[in-house]
Scaffold this motif. Structure first.
Motif, PDB file in Angstrom:
ATOM      1  N   GLU A 185     -10.445   6.711 -58.065  1.00  0.00           N
ATOM      2  CA  GLU A 185      -9.600   7.573 -57.220  1.00  0.00           C
ATOM      3  C   GLU A 185      -9.439   6.931 -55.850  1.00  0.00           C
ATOM      4  N   PHE A 186      -8.205   6.895 -55.347  1.00  0.00           N
ATOM      5  CA  PHE A 186      -7.910   6.212 -54.098  1.00  0.00           C
ATOM      6  C   PHE A 186      -7.221   7.160 -53.116  1.00  0.00           C
ATOM      7  N   GLN A 187      -7.820   7.286 -51.934  1.00  0.00           N
ATOM      8  CA  GLN A 187      -7.220   8.051 -50.844  1.00  0.00           C
ATOM      9  C   GLN A 187      -6.495   7.049 -49.943  1.00  0.00           C
ATOM     10  N   VAL A 188      -5.170   7.082 -49.967  1.00  0.00           N
ATOM     11  CA  VAL A 188      -4.387   6.133 -49.184  1.00  0.00           C
ATOM     12  C   VAL A 188      -4.212   6.695 -47.774  1.00  0.00           C
ATOM     13  N   ILE A 189      -4.631   5.915 -46.774  1.00  0.00           N
ATOM     14  CA  ILE A 189      -4.638   6.411 -45.402  1.00  0.00           C
ATOM     15  C   ILE A 189      -4.027   5.400 -44.435  1.00  0.00           C
ATOM     16  N   GLU A 190      -3.425   5.902 -43.399  1.00  0.00           N
ATOM     17  CA  GLU A 190      -3.089   5.164 -42.187  1.00  0.00           C
ATOM     18  C   GLU A 190      -2.623   6.195 -41.170  1.00  0.00           C
ATOM     19  N   GLN A 191      -2.385   5.762 -39.946  1.00  0.00           N
ATOM     20  CA  GLN A 191      -2.022   6.716 -38.912  1.00  0.00           C
ATOM     21  C   GLN A 191      -0.710   7.427 -39.236  1.00  0.00           C
ATOM     22  N   GLU A 192       0.258   6.660 -39.754  1.00  0.00           N
ATOM     23  CA  GLU A 192       1.512   7.259 -40.236  1.00  0.00           C
ATOM     24  C   GLU A 192       1.901   6.560 -41.526  1.00  0.00           C
ATOM     25  N   LEU A 193       1.456   7.121 -42.621  1.00  0.00           N
ATOM     26  CA  LEU A 193       1.622   6.510 -43.926  1.00  0.00           C
ATOM     27  C   LEU A 193       3.081   6.222 -44.259  1.00  0.00           C
ATOM     28  N   THR A 194       3.979   7.110 -43.898  1.00  0.00           N
ATOM     29  CA  THR A 194       5.385   6.967 -44.271  1.00  0.00           C
ATOM     30  C   THR A 194       6.107   5.895 -43.452  1.00  0.00           C
ATOM     31  N   TYR A 195       5.445   5.285 -42.475  1.00  0.00           N
ATOM     32  CA  TYR A 195       6.032   4.226 -41.650  1.00  0.00           C
ATOM     33  C   TYR A 195       5.717   2.851 -42.215  1.00  0.00           C
ATOM     34  N   TYR A 196       4.928   2.812 -43.276  1.00  0.00           N
ATOM     35  CA  TYR A 196       4.467   1.530 -43.813  1.00  0.00           C
ATOM     36  C   TYR A 196       5.638   0.584 -44.088  1.00  0.00           C
ATOM     37  N   GLY A 197       5.535  -0.631 -43.573  1.00  0.00           N
ATOM     38  CA  GLY A 197       6.519  -1.676 -43.815  1.00  0.00           C
ATOM     39  C   GLY A 197       7.580  -1.825 -42.758  1.00  0.00           C
ATOM     40  N   LYS A 203      12.235  -1.676 -42.831  1.00  0.00           N
ATOM     41  CA  LYS A 203      12.402  -0.723 -43.921  1.00  0.00           C
ATOM     42  C   LYS A 203      11.071  -0.074 -44.274  1.00  0.00           C
ATOM     43  N   ARG A 204      11.139   1.143 -44.818  1.00  0.00           N
ATOM     44  CA  ARG A 204       9.948   1.867 -45.244  1.00  0.00           C
ATOM     45  C   ARG A 204       9.640   1.493 -46.697  1.00  0.00           C
ATOM     46  N   HIS A 205       8.442   0.940 -46.908  1.00  0.00           N
ATOM     47  CA  HIS A 205       8.091   0.427 -48.227  1.00  0.00           C
ATOM     48  C   HIS A 205       6.970   1.226 -48.892  1.00  0.00           C
ATOM     49  N   ILE A 206       6.700   2.421 -48.409  1.00  0.00           N
ATOM     50  CA  ILE A 206       5.575   3.180 -48.942  1.00  0.00           C
ATOM     51  C   ILE A 206       5.804   3.550 -50.416  1.00  0.00           C
ATOM     52  N   TYR A 226      -1.544  11.637 -44.284  1.00  0.00           N
ATOM     53  CA  TYR A 226      -1.019  11.409 -42.934  1.00  0.00           C
ATOM     54  C   TYR A 226       0.428  10.916 -42.922  1.00  0.00           C
ATOM     55  N   ALA A 227       1.294  11.681 -43.594  1.00  0.00           N
ATOM     56  CA  ALA A 227       2.729  11.446 -43.489  1.00  0.00           C
ATOM     57  C   ALA A 227       3.242  12.068 -42.191  1.00  0.00           C
ATOM     58  N   TYR A 228       4.441  11.660 -41.803  1.00  0.00           N
ATOM     59  CA  TYR A 228       5.078  12.154 -40.573  1.00  0.00           C
ATOM     60  C   TYR A 228       6.418  12.762 -40.963  1.00  0.00           C
ATOM     61  N   PRO A 229       6.805  13.896 -40.391  1.00  0.00           N
ATOM     62  CA  PRO A 229       8.026  14.567 -40.852  1.00  0.00           C
ATOM     63  C   PRO A 229       9.328  13.886 -40.448  1.00  0.00           C
ATOM     64  N   ASN A 230       9.331  13.153 -39.336  1.00  0.00           N
ATOM     65  CA  ASN A 230      10.556  12.514 -38.864  1.00  0.00           C
ATOM     66  C   ASN A 230      10.919  11.323 -39.750  1.00  0.00           C
ATOM     67  N   GLN A 231      12.159  11.303 -40.258  1.00  0.00           N
ATOM     68  CA  GLN A 231      12.657  10.222 -41.114  1.00  0.00           C
ATOM     69  C   GLN A 231      11.772  10.021 -42.354  1.00  0.00           C
ATOM     70  N   PHE A 232      11.390  11.112 -42.947  1.00  0.00           N
ATOM     71  CA  PHE A 232      10.533  11.052 -44.133  1.00  0.00           C
ATOM     72  C   PHE A 232      11.267  10.327 -45.268  1.00  0.00           C
ATOM     73  N   PRO A 233      10.632   9.343 -45.929  1.00  0.00           N
ATOM     74  CA  PRO A 233      11.279   8.602 -47.023  1.00  0.00           C
ATOM     75  C   PRO A 233      11.310   9.416 -48.314  1.00  0.00           C
ATOM     76  N   MET A 234      12.445   9.992 -48.628  1.00  0.00           N
ATOM     77  CA  MET A 234      12.561  10.901 -49.762  1.00  0.00           C
ATOM     78  C   MET A 234      12.235  10.242 -51.099  1.00  0.00           C
ATOM     79  N   GLU A 235      12.405   8.926 -51.197  1.00  0.00           N
ATOM     80  CA  GLU A 235      12.098   8.239 -52.449  1.00  0.00           C
ATOM     81  C   GLU A 235      10.610   8.322 -52.801  1.00  0.00           C
TER      82      GLU A 235
END
Length: 434
Positions: A185-197, A203-206, A226-235
Motif C-alpha cells: 500500500e502506497f500513500q502518495v504525498i507532496e505539498q501539492e500533489l496535483t502540481y506534479y510535473g 504540464k500536470r503529470h500526476i 494533498y491535492a489543491y482545488p485550483n486548476q485541478f487536473p480532471m484526468e
C-alpha cells in the motif's frame, strides 16, 4: 549509550518521515544501527528531524531538542544533530540559544550531515536504500518537494522553496524496490500533489504517474494526499475510477469557503468553483471518500463567514475532515498584512462547533456502512481486536475497523473481506467473511 547506534527522532508530517527513512537507510549503509522514535533512546548519536509549520509544532521541536541537549550535558549522549524545517528557518537563532547541539542543518542538507557523522566501516548496500519505519505493508512515497503557492498564512514555501518534482522513473523505481520488500500500500504525498510535473514542462503529470504506478505488479492500494482545488487536473479522476488499486480516496485541502476569506488567504479559488469541483469529483468517481482540512479564525473572519463555512460542511458531508486554528507565522503575507484580531477563545469555540458538526456527520456516514462487506487490510493487533482499514482510510489519521481476535487468526498486512457489524462516531466494528 550504545556505540555506533544513532537515534532518529521525527517530528511533524509524513514528508518528514520519508526524509528520516532515507537518512536512516544511508546511515545503515555506512555501518550504523539506527533506531526510530525509541521510547528509551540510548544511542551515542541523536538526530532530531524537526517541524516548523505552526506554533505548536515549533514548541514540540524545541522541547525535544532541549530534552536531548540535557541528556548530552549529563553524559548520556555523545553527539546531537538537528535538521528539518525548524532548523531550516531558525538555524542561527537556534545555534545561539541551544549551544549543546553539535550542528544544525537545513531540510535538504543530507549530504553534509552524513559527511559530518562519518562512516564506521566499509559502506554496504545501495545509496538509494530506505529504512521503512511504518508497518512493512505500507509506505509513504514523496513525489516532489516545495510549493509555488503563496497562501497568505503558510510558511512552507519559505522553508522548502519552489516546487521541484522528482523524476518519474526514480519514483517508479522506488515503488518497485518497496514492492520487492513486501510493501503493498502506497500513500502518495507532496505539498501539492496535483502540481506534479509543472516545473518540468509546464504540464500536470500526476494522472500519468499514478497510472504507471498502478500498473506495477504487487501494488495493491494507492492513496492520494494533498491535492489543491485550483486548476485541478480532471484526468486524475478517470485514473482513480478506472484502476481498482487506486483507492477511491482524495485528500484535498480547501481551508475555507467564504469568498472574502479565500481572497484574503490568497487561495486563488472561489466558493462556486469549490462547490462545482466537489460535485464533479463525486459525479466522476461515485462513492469516493473526500478528506479535507479547514482553517479557522483567519484574520478578519466574521461570525457570518464562519457560519457560511458551517453550512458548507453540512452540505459537503466530508467523509474525513481535519481543522486547525490560525496562528501567525513569521514572514508570511498574513503576518505582514493583517492583524491577528480574533482572540484564542473565539477561535477555539469556532473550532469546537465545527468539529462537533463533523462528528455528527462522521457518525452518520460510518453507520451507513453497517451490513456492508468491505475489503480491509490489517495493520496490527491491539488488545482484544485486530485493527484494520478500508480503502477509505489512511493510516493514523482516519477511522479504523476493529475485528475481534477470538473470531479468526488474521495476519498483519493481509487483506480480508469484512462485514461491518457496528459503528461509532469514527471507527467501525466488523467480522471476517470467509
Amino acid at each position: 549509550m550504545r556505540k555506533n547506534v544513532i537515534d532518529i527522532i521525527t517530528l511533524g508530517c509524513s514528508k518528514n518521515l520519508v526524509d528520516s527513512e532515507n537518512l536512516m537507510g544511508k546511515l545503515e549503509a555506512m555501518g550504523y544501527h539506527c533506531t526510530h522514535d525509541s521510547e528509551c533512546p540510548d544511542g551515542e548519536i541523536a538526530v532530531i528531524n524537526t517541524c516548523g509549520f505552526i506554533n505548536d509544532a515549533k514548541e514540540e521541536s524545541i522541547n525535544t531538542i532541549l530534552e536531548f541537549a540535557q541528556r548530552k550535558t549529563q553524559g548520556q549522549l555523545g553527539k546531537l544533530f538537528v535538521m528539518g524545517c525548524l532548523s531550516q528557518r531558525y538555524r542561527e537563532e537556534l545555534k545561539k540559544e541551544i549551544p549543546e547541539v553539535d550542528c544544525f542543518y537545513g531540510k535538504f542538507d543530507f549530504k553534509q550531515l552524513i559527511k559530518d557523522i562519518g562512516s564506521v566501516g566499509e559502506e554496504t548496500g545501495c545509496c538509494k536504500r530506505r529504512h521503512i519505519t511504518t508497518p512493512p505493508h505500507y509506505a509513504y512515497i514523496k513525489i516532489a518537494e516545495g510549493c509555488d503557492r503563496h497562501c497568505a498564512y503558510c510558511a512552507i514555501p519559505l522553508i522548502t522553496g519552489r516546487h521541484v518534482s522528482r523524476k518519474e522513473e526514480d519514483i517508479l523505481d522506488e515503488v518497485r524496490m518497496l514492492v520487492a520488500q513486501g510493501v503493498k500500500e502506497f500513500q502518495v504525498i507532496e505539498q501539492e500533489l496535483t502540481y506534479y510535473g509543472v516545473d518540468i514542462d509546464g504540464k500536470r503529470h500526476i494522472a500519468q504517474l499514478i497510472s504507471k504506478m498502478a500498473a506495477i505488479p504487487g501494488v495493491e492500494w494507492i492513496r492520494l494526499h494533498y491535492a489543491y482545488p485550483n486548476q485541478f487536473p480532471m484526468e486524475l479522476l478517470d485514473v482513480i475510477r478506472d484502476n481498482d488499486n487506486v483507492c477511491n480516496y482524495l485528500d484535498i485541502a480547501l481551508q475555507h469557503i467564504s469568498d472574502n476569506v479565500l481572497s484574503r488567504m490568497r487561495r486563488n479559488v472561489t466558493r462556486q468553483e469549490t462547490i462545482e469541483l466537489i460535485k464533479t469529483i463525486r459525479k466522476k468517481v461515485p462513492g469516493i471518500c473526500l478528506r479535507t482540512t479547514l482553517l479557522i479564525g483567519f484574520p478578519g473572519e466574521t461570525e457570518e463567514e464562519f457560519k457560511e463555512l458551517m453550512e458548507f460542511v453540512r452540505w459537503a458531508r466530508f467523509d474525513r475532515m481535519g481543522a486547525f486554528t490560525y496562528s501567525e507565522e513569521d514572514g508570511t503575507l498574513s503576518a505582514m498584512e493583517y492583524d491577528d484580531n480574533i482572540d484564542d477563545e473565539t477561535k477555539q469555540s469556532r473550532l469546537s462547533r465545527l468539529m462537533r458538526l463533523q462528528q455528527d456527520i462522521s457518525a452518520e456516514i460510518e453507520a451507513e456502512k453497517v451490513g456492508k462487506i468491505m475489503k480491509v487490510i490489517i495493520d496490527r493487533k491491539e488488545g482484544e481486536y485486530y485493527i484494520g482499514r478500508t480503502e477509505f482510510s489512511s493510516p493514523e489519521v482516519d477511522p479504523e475497523v476493529l475485528i475481534p481476535v477470538n473470531e479468526h487468526e488474521l495476519q498483519t498486512g493481509c487483506f480480508y473481506n469484512v462485514k461491518i457489524t457496528g459503528a461509532e462516531e469514527f471507527d467501525v466494528y466488523g467480522s471476517v467473511v470467509k
